[in-house]
Design an enzyme around this catalytic site. Structure first.
Site, PDB file in Angstrom:
ATOM      1  N   ARG A  10       0.703  -1.313  -0.036  1.00 55.25           N
ATOM      2  CA  ARG A  10       0.048   0.058  -0.040  1.00 55.25           C
ATOM      3  C   ARG A  10       0.821   1.123   0.108  1.00 55.25           C
ATOM      4  NH1 ARG A  10      -3.350  -2.191   4.807  1.00 55.25           N
ATOM      5  NH2 ARG A  10      -1.365  -2.812   5.442  1.00 55.25           N
ATOM      6  N   HIS A  58      -1.408 -25.893   3.106  1.00 52.95           N
ATOM      7  CA  HIS A  58      -1.395 -24.737   4.089  1.00 52.95           C
ATOM      8  C   HIS A  58      -0.296 -25.208   5.330  1.00 52.95           C
ATOM      9  CE1 HIS A  58      -3.643 -20.927   5.777  1.00 52.95           C
ATOM     10  NE2 HIS A  58      -2.452 -21.124   6.310  1.00 52.95           N
TER      11      HIS A  58
END
Ligand code: NDP
Ligand code: DGY
Length: 329
Positions: free
Chosen positions: A186, A294
């Site tokens: 960001r 995972h």
């Protein structure tokens, strides 16, 4: 604790490592109920168990939504998740209810970064495919053009999300002779970037320039489906795409197309959407897609530490004290 003081009610949604359970039992401040299984607690059962609970010790597989919070009612003071990811928690409602949240950053960074590197190498050097060939007789002799893959030396690596894990991955890859590190997020992260000489670039540029793309961002509405047809079409035909973040950052239909039409070379995924991935899922039929169940943080030591941090977060929350790792809401 004085005998007159009432014990606080805690629900643990899974069997957890002994170390974490011991921290809770030895605290003397809580009465523990536990879902005594290695598989997730069914939602109906969780709803029942939430009644008058003060503290919830949960996993990333437990979706803590308004129905669950409603079932707990005002007694619930703290939710402690045995994960660094918190996309399974309805944070807006949790905040509105004044519930505190504990999570497990840092203690799993090394294990997850290691696994990411292992997955990257397994994918780029075709390790799983290679071992299959050894077993099925496909290995007929040493052949000049057989089982070739892509190397890290001299390459450009793009890291999507230069956070704790993203940086730890880049630091581990640097000694392989990576020439350039690009990253996006960001905003620029100059301190982290300085450690790897990383250049902050927009996502599309990272996609176009990188030989290896490593996704280590957190999951949110912003990152959901971020890796789609449009982005895969910008990548190099030789690109290796690695995701250890959350499965839903990828549009898996688009990834399948990119892998089967030669838009990119290969993908390594530790996370999928859904989890587990159905065993007849098209991605599982591809030689150039390595999928793990995972297991990023799955070392014994890391899972032990995670269980202890989760327990200590929970206890601190129940006592109204500072948590070792509290999520700022
Ligand atoms: P951090 O919070 O340290 O890093 C998250 C990164 O995501 C930040 O660098 C942030 O960058 C980036 N990010 C957030 N939004 C965006 C966006 N819109 N675009 C690009 N980047 C973005 O977390 P960790 O490194 O500790 O963990 C990251 C994630 O890895 C976890 O949230 C979890 O989902 C996953 N994980 C998976 C594991 C596994 O077993 N496979 C194990 C552990 C974690 P910035 O703030 O600069 O935007
Ligand atoms: C997390 O912690 O978010 C991982 O996905 C599992 O360790």
């Amino acid at each position: 604790m004085r005998a007159t003081q009432k014990l606080m009610k805690v629900f643990v949604t899974r069997r957890i490592p002994e170390d974490g359970l011991r921290v809770l039992t030895e605290s003397g401040i809580c009465k523990i109920q536990q879902w005594d299984s290695d598989e997730p607690v069914p939602k109906e059962e969780l709803l029942k168990r939430m009644s008058e609970v003060h503290g919830l010790y949960c996993m990333l597989t437990d979706k803590i939504d308004s129905e669950i919070l409603q079932a707990a009612g005002p007694s619930l003071k703290v939710i402690s998740t045995m994960s660094v990811g918190f996309d399974h928690l309805s944070l807006g409602e949790i905040k509105n209810r004044g519930i505190r949240v504990g999570y497990t950053p840092d203690v799993l960074t090394d294990a997850t970064a290691e696994l990411t590197v292992a997955l990257l190498l397994a994918t780029s050097r075709r390790l799983i495919e290679g071992t299959e060939e050894v077993k099925n007789g496909g290995w007929t002799s040493w052949k000049p053009q057989w089982m070739c893959g892509y190397g890290l030396a001299g390459s450009t690596v793009g890291i999507v999300g230069l956070g704790r894990i993203g940086l730890a991955v880049a630091q581990r890859l640097k000694p392989f002779g990576v020439k350039r590190f690009l990253y996006t997020g960001r905003q620029p992260r100059p301190e982290a970037a300085a450690k790897i000489n990383g250049e902050y670039v927009p996502l599309h540029e990272l996609a176009e320039e990188s030989n290896f793309i490593v996704v280590s961002c957190s999951f949110s509405s912003e990152t959901k489906g971020m890796f789609n047809k449009d982005l895969f079409s910008k990548m190099k035909k030789t690109a290796i795409f690695i995701n250890t973040s959350r499965g839903a950052v990828v549009n898996q239909g688009d990834l399948y197309e990119a892998l089967t039409t030669g838009q990119i070379a290969a993908a390594g995924l530790d996370v999928t959407d859904p989890e587990p991935l159905p065993t007849d899922h098209p991605l599982l039929s591809l030689k150039n897609c390595v999928i793990l169940p995972h297991v990023g943080s799955a070392t014994y030591a890391t899972r032990n530490m995670m269980s202890v941090v989760t327990a200590n977060n929970l206890l601190a929350g129940l006592k109204g004290e500072l948590m070792p790792s509290e999520l700022k809401l």
